[in-house]
Motif scaffolding. Structure first.
Motif, mmCIF file in Angstrom:
data_model
loop_
_atom_site.group_PDB
_atom_site.id
_atom_site.type_symbol
_atom_site.label_atom_id
_atom_site.label_comp_id
_atom_site.label_asym_id
_atom_site.label_seq_id
_atom_site.Cartn_x
_atom_site.Cartn_y
_atom_site.Cartn_z
ATOM 1 N N ASP A 142 0.833 -1.202 0.000
ATOM 2 C CA ASP A 142 0.000 0.000 0.000
ATOM 3 C C ASP A 142 0.869 1.255 0.000
ATOM 4 N N ASN A 143 1.855 1.308 0.896
ATOM 5 C CA ASN A 143 2.752 2.464 0.921
ATOM 6 C C ASN A 143 3.651 2.503 -0.308
ATOM 7 N N ARG B 210 2.772 1.536 -3.356
ATOM 8 C CA ARG B 210 1.932 2.077 -4.424
ATOM 9 C C ARG B 210 1.726 3.583 -4.263
ATOM 10 N N LYS B 211 1.435 4.036 -3.055
ATOM 11 C CA LYS B 211 1.228 5.473 -2.803
ATOM 12 C C LYS B 211 2.472 6.266 -3.202
#
Length: 124
Positions: free
Chosen positions: A87-88, A90-91
């Motif tokens: 998730d981080n 991708r961000k």
């Protein structure tokens, strides 16, 4: 840089840390932190120094620091990916893409943009 080029990573890392400690402006701090990150032995420490470099670059009004934002976000994203925090990752890959307007229009920039897009797809 000369020590780094000669493969003397530990010595180079010490010099970059000294440069960080002696930096007098944002460009010097950003540059030193960016290079300190390259000489860390763990992903966590590399991430910490890349985030320090990013913080300084975001505060800077220097165009050289701003043009490094895509690369900094890319480095941070790769650290998160290595830590399996997708998730981080991708961000930060998406943030890297959002700052590509700071890159000059040349082959290197096109390569960076293409790599970011590939990286985003990989962590989806």
């Amino acid at each position: 840089m000369e020590m780094e080029g000669k493969g003397l990573s530990e010595e180079a890392g010490k010099c970059f840390l000294q440069a960080w400690n002696e930096a007098t402006n944002d460009l010097e701090k950003f540059t030193a932190a960016h290079y300190v990150a390259r000489h860390q032995n763990s992903v966590e420490e590399k991430l910490r120094w890349d985030e320090i470099a990013l913080h300084v670059a975001l505060q800077s009004n220097d165009q050289n620091a701003k043009s490094a934002l895509p690369s900094l976000y890319l480095n941070i994203a790769k650290c998160y990916e290595d830590l399996l925090d997708f998730d981080n990752a991708r961000k930060n890959y998406e943030s890297a893409l959002s700052f590509t307007s700071y890159l000059p229009d040349n082959g290197y920039s096109n390569m960076i943009k293409g790599g970011i897009i590939t990286d985003i797809e990989r962590v989806r």
